[in-house]
Design a protein around this motif. Structure first.
Motif, PDB file in Angstrom:
ATOM      1  N   GLU A  41       9.139  11.648   9.148  1.00  0.00           N
ATOM      2  CA  GLU A  41       8.225  11.402  10.258  1.00  0.00           C
ATOM      3  C   GLU A  41       7.428  10.122  10.011  1.00  0.00           C
ATOM      4  O   GLU A  41       7.088   9.790   8.872  1.00  0.00           O
ATOM      5  CB  GLU A  41       7.264  12.583  10.433  1.00  0.00           C
ATOM      6  CG  GLU A  41       7.945  13.909  10.737  1.00  0.00           C
ATOM      7  CD  GLU A  41       8.617  13.918  12.096  1.00  0.00           C
ATOM      8  OE1 GLU A  41       8.126  13.211  13.004  1.00  0.00           O
ATOM      9  OE2 GLU A  41       9.634  14.620  12.249  1.00  0.00           O
ATOM     10  N   LEU A  42       7.106   9.419  11.095  1.00  0.00           N
ATOM     11  CA  LEU A  42       6.309   8.206  10.992  1.00  0.00           C
ATOM     12  C   LEU A  42       4.892   8.543  10.533  1.00  0.00           C
ATOM     13  O   LEU A  42       4.323   9.557  10.937  1.00  0.00           O
ATOM     14  CB  LEU A  42       6.266   7.492  12.339  1.00  0.00           C
ATOM     15  CG  LEU A  42       7.622   7.055  12.905  1.00  0.00           C
ATOM     16  CD1 LEU A  42       7.454   6.518  14.314  1.00  0.00           C
ATOM     17  CD2 LEU A  42       8.269   6.013  12.009  1.00  0.00           C
ATOM     18  N   VAL A  43       4.321   7.683   9.698  1.00  0.00           N
ATOM     19  CA  VAL A  43       3.001   7.932   9.124  1.00  0.00           C
ATOM     20  C   VAL A  43       2.008   6.903   9.647  1.00  0.00           C
ATOM     21  O   VAL A  43       2.126   5.708   9.369  1.00  0.00           O
ATOM     22  CB  VAL A  43       3.036   7.881   7.585  1.00  0.00           C
ATOM     23  CG1 VAL A  43       1.634   8.077   7.013  1.00  0.00           C
ATOM     24  CG2 VAL A  43       3.980   8.948   7.040  1.00  0.00           C
ATOM     25  N   GLU A  44       1.043   7.390  10.406  1.00  0.00           N
ATOM     26  CA  GLU A  44      -0.049   6.545  10.888  1.00  0.00           C
ATOM     27  C   GLU A  44      -1.181   6.546   9.868  1.00  0.00           C
ATOM     28  O   GLU A  44      -1.316   7.458   9.057  1.00  0.00           O
ATOM     29  CB  GLU A  44      -0.552   7.086  12.227  1.00  0.00           C
ATOM     30  CG  GLU A  44      -1.614   6.238  12.901  1.00  0.00           C
ATOM     31  CD  GLU A  44      -2.066   6.810  14.236  1.00  0.00           C
ATOM     32  OE1 GLU A  44      -2.857   6.136  14.928  1.00  0.00           O
ATOM     33  OE2 GLU A  44      -1.635   7.932  14.581  1.00  0.00           O
ATOM     34  N   ASN A  45      -1.990   5.495   9.878  1.00  0.00           N
ATOM     35  CA  ASN A  45      -3.195   5.394   9.047  1.00  0.00           C
ATOM     36  C   ASN A  45      -2.904   5.299   7.550  1.00  0.00           C
ATOM     37  O   ASN A  45      -3.721   5.720   6.724  1.00  0.00           O
ATOM     38  CB  ASN A  45      -4.138   6.576   9.315  1.00  0.00           C
ATOM     39  CG  ASN A  45      -4.724   6.534  10.707  1.00  0.00           C
ATOM     40  OD1 ASN A  45      -5.147   5.481  11.173  1.00  0.00           O
ATOM     41  ND2 ASN A  45      -4.731   7.674  11.390  1.00  0.00           N
ATOM     42  N   ALA A  46      -1.754   4.740   7.198  1.00  0.00           N
ATOM     43  CA  ALA A  46      -1.466   4.438   5.795  1.00  0.00           C
ATOM     44  C   ALA A  46      -1.905   3.000   5.506  1.00  0.00           C
ATOM     45  O   ALA A  46      -1.632   2.094   6.292  1.00  0.00           O
ATOM     46  CB  ALA A  46       0.020   4.603   5.501  1.00  0.00           C
ATOM     47  N   VAL A  47      -2.588   2.796   4.393  1.00  0.00           N
ATOM     48  CA  VAL A  47      -3.041   1.457   4.016  1.00  0.00           C
ATOM     49  C   VAL A  47      -1.995   0.823   3.104  1.00  0.00           C
ATOM     50  O   VAL A  47      -1.708   1.342   2.021  1.00  0.00           O
ATOM     51  CB  VAL A  47      -4.403   1.502   3.304  1.00  0.00           C
ATOM     52  CG1 VAL A  47      -4.853   0.083   2.946  1.00  0.00           C
ATOM     53  CG2 VAL A  47      -5.444   2.179   4.187  1.00  0.00           C
ATOM     54  N   VAL A  48      -1.425  -0.285   3.550  1.00  0.00           N
ATOM     55  CA  VAL A  48      -0.422  -1.019   2.784  1.00  0.00           C
ATOM     56  C   VAL A  48      -1.099  -2.257   2.194  1.00  0.00           C
ATOM     57  O   VAL A  48      -1.684  -3.062   2.926  1.00  0.00           O
ATOM     58  CB  VAL A  48       0.769  -1.427   3.672  1.00  0.00           C
ATOM     59  CG1 VAL A  48       1.799  -2.205   2.856  1.00  0.00           C
ATOM     60  CG2 VAL A  48       1.403  -0.192   4.308  1.00  0.00           C
ATOM     61  N   VAL A  49      -1.015  -2.408   0.871  1.00  0.00           N
ATOM     62  CA  VAL A  49      -1.681  -3.511   0.177  1.00  0.00           C
ATOM     63  C   VAL A  49      -0.655  -4.265  -0.656  1.00  0.00           C
ATOM     64  O   VAL A  49       0.150  -3.653  -1.370  1.00  0.00           O
ATOM     65  CB  VAL A  49      -2.815  -3.000  -0.733  1.00  0.00           C
ATOM     66  CG1 VAL A  49      -3.516  -4.172  -1.425  1.00  0.00           C
ATOM     67  CG2 VAL A  49      -3.819  -2.176   0.059  1.00  0.00           C
ATOM     68  N   LEU A  50      -0.680  -5.594  -0.578  1.00  0.00           N
ATOM     69  CA  LEU A  50       0.141  -6.443  -1.439  1.00  0.00           C
ATOM     70  C   LEU A  50      -0.741  -7.050  -2.521  1.00  0.00           C
ATOM     71  O   LEU A  50      -1.757  -7.682  -2.226  1.00  0.00           O
ATOM     72  CB  LEU A  50       0.799  -7.562  -0.632  1.00  0.00           C
ATOM     73  CG  LEU A  50       1.876  -7.170   0.379  1.00  0.00           C
ATOM     74  CD1 LEU A  50       2.472  -8.428   1.006  1.00  0.00           C
ATOM     75  CD2 LEU A  50       2.965  -6.326  -0.256  1.00  0.00           C
ATOM     76  N   HIS A  51      -0.328  -6.864  -3.781  1.00  0.00           N
ATOM     77  CA  HIS A  51      -1.053  -7.399  -4.931  1.00  0.00           C
ATOM     78  C   HIS A  51      -0.242  -8.564  -5.501  1.00  0.00           C
ATOM     79  O   HIS A  51       0.825  -8.343  -6.094  1.00  0.00           O
ATOM     80  CB  HIS A  51      -1.229  -6.328  -6.008  1.00  0.00           C
ATOM     81  CG  HIS A  51      -1.800  -5.036  -5.497  1.00  0.00           C
ATOM     82  ND1 HIS A  51      -3.125  -4.702  -5.632  1.00  0.00           N
ATOM     83  CD2 HIS A  51      -1.214  -4.000  -4.840  1.00  0.00           C
ATOM     84  CE1 HIS A  51      -3.338  -3.512  -5.094  1.00  0.00           C
ATOM     85  NE2 HIS A  51      -2.194  -3.067  -4.607  1.00  0.00           N
ATOM     86  N   PRO A  52      -0.675  -9.813  -5.335  1.00  0.00           N
ATOM     87  CA  PRO A  52       0.095 -10.949  -5.855  1.00  0.00           C
ATOM     88  C   PRO A  52       0.184 -10.913  -7.379  1.00  0.00           C
ATOM     89  O   PRO A  52      -0.794 -10.613  -8.069  1.00  0.00           O
ATOM     90  CB  PRO A  52      -0.706 -12.168  -5.385  1.00  0.00           C
ATOM     91  CG  PRO A  52      -1.581 -11.668  -4.284  1.00  0.00           C
ATOM     92  CD  PRO A  52      -1.883 -10.244  -4.621  1.00  0.00           C
ATOM     93  N   LEU A  53       1.368 -11.239  -7.898  1.00  0.00           N
ATOM     94  CA  LEU A  53       1.585 -11.323  -9.341  1.00  0.00           C
ATOM     95  C   LEU A  53       1.683 -12.776  -9.786  1.00  0.00           C
ATOM     96  O   LEU A  53       2.287 -13.073 -10.816  1.00  0.00           O
ATOM     97  CB  LEU A  53       2.861 -10.563  -9.720  1.00  0.00           C
ATOM     98  CG  LEU A  53       2.867  -9.072  -9.368  1.00  0.00           C
ATOM     99  CD1 LEU A  53       4.194  -8.436  -9.772  1.00  0.00           C
ATOM    100  CD2 LEU A  53       1.707  -8.345 -10.030  1.00  0.00           C
ATOM    101  N   PHE A  54       1.089 -13.669  -9.017  1.00  0.00           N
ATOM    102  CA  PHE A  54       1.128 -15.093  -9.330  1.00  0.00           C
ATOM    103  C   PHE A  54      -0.224 -15.701  -8.986  1.00  0.00           C
ATOM    104  O   PHE A  54      -0.978 -15.166  -8.175  1.00  0.00           O
ATOM    105  CB  PHE A  54       2.244 -15.795  -8.545  1.00  0.00           C
ATOM    106  CG  PHE A  54       2.130 -15.639  -7.050  1.00  0.00           C
ATOM    107  CD1 PHE A  54       1.491 -16.594  -6.271  1.00  0.00           C
ATOM    108  CD2 PHE A  54       2.665 -14.520  -6.415  1.00  0.00           C
ATOM    109  CE1 PHE A  54       1.383 -16.444  -4.898  1.00  0.00           C
ATOM    110  CE2 PHE A  54       2.565 -14.365  -5.032  1.00  0.00           C
ATOM    111  CZ  PHE A  54       1.927 -15.328  -4.278  1.00  0.00           C
ATOM    112  N   ASP A  55      -0.532 -16.821  -9.631  1.00  0.00           N
ATOM    113  CA  ASP A  55      -1.784 -17.524  -9.367  1.00  0.00           C
ATOM    114  C   ASP A  55      -1.618 -18.425  -8.154  1.00  0.00           C
ATOM    115  O   ASP A  55      -0.598 -19.092  -7.984  1.00  0.00           O
ATOM    116  CB  ASP A  55      -2.191 -18.373 -10.573  1.00  0.00           C
ATOM    117  CG  ASP A  55      -2.551 -17.521 -11.780  1.00  0.00           C
ATOM    118  OD1 ASP A  55      -3.046 -16.402 -11.567  1.00  0.00           O
ATOM    119  OD2 ASP A  55      -2.319 -17.976 -12.919  1.00  0.00           O
TER     120      ASP A  55
END
Length: 221
Positions: A41-55
């Motif tokens: 099922e589709l999930v609403e209200n999920a927080v997706v975060v990208l954490h960079p591994l580079f400077d």
């Protein structure tokens, strides 16, 4: 195009689709993340975060000024993602008063009683999850996810989180939802953004019972 490492965490990628690609510019294209639960099922209200591994120079990313409305004896939206040093205003759009509070470690809040068309603003300067309530209306519940990473988006009613202008490079992607099975552990996956724009789908494990705000009618108002 993106490359993923499924051995990094418990987040399972089930789809990899290249929308279009070219030589990587300074700013890459959009990354679309479709979030589904273990039942498909589709999930609403999920927080997706990208954490960079580079400077890199992230100084162009400015603090935001966002809204958490109180309307119909409910918080709107249910989940809000903000960056550190951002402000959130809490306008009261109801004809009766509200008193917003939070005892969360990331931000303690006590907005004393205020009425219709009044608004109060709070600075969020520490990363973490802030659970909101109202001392007058027990049915009201919401979450503010405060991130110190440059990319953070909440999935919509179709389970889609669109992250715009993702720079090429290696990232860890985490997904948090108030109803995930292990509340203190975000689901995590490593990925590499290699070209302009791409889309992935991710499956997360959810509780069978979901937290939600009760409507004023069901709450007895």
């Amino acid at each position: 195009m993106i490359a993923t490492n499924t051995g990094f965490g418990r987040l399972q990628f089930i789809l990899l689709l290249v929308l279009w690609g070219s030589a990587t510019p300074l700013w890459a294209g959009d990354l679309s993340v479709s979030v589904i639960d273990d039942q498909g099922e589709l999930v609403e209200n999920a927080v997706v975060v990208l954490h960079p591994l580079f400077d890199d120079d992230w100084s162009t990313l400015e603090p935001q000024a966002l809204l958490m409305k109180q309307q119909g004896a409910m918080f709107r939206p249910f989940v809000l993602a903000v960056g550190t040093a951002s402000t959130v205003s809490f306008p009261n759009l109801d004809e009766f008063r509200h008193q917003v509070y939070s005892y969360s470690k990331a931000k303690r809040i006590e907005l004393r009683l205020y009425g219709m068309d009044e608004s109060k603003t709070v600075l969020f300067d520490r990363a973490g999850i802030v659970a909101l309530g109202c001392n007058i209306h027990d049915n009201m519940l919401a979450y503010i996810y405060v991130s110190d990473e440059p990319y953070h988006v909440v999935s919509d009613a179709q389970g889609m989180a669109l992250i715009r202008d993702v720079r090429p490079g290696d990232y860890e992607m985490t997904i948090w939802h108030p109803d995930q099975k292990k509340r203190r552990q975000s689901y995590m996956q490593s990925l590499s953004v290699l070209a302009d724009s791409a889309a992935v789908a991710a499956r997360i494990e959810m509780r069978s019972s979901r937290r939600q705000q009760k409507s004023p009618a069901s709450a007895g108002y």
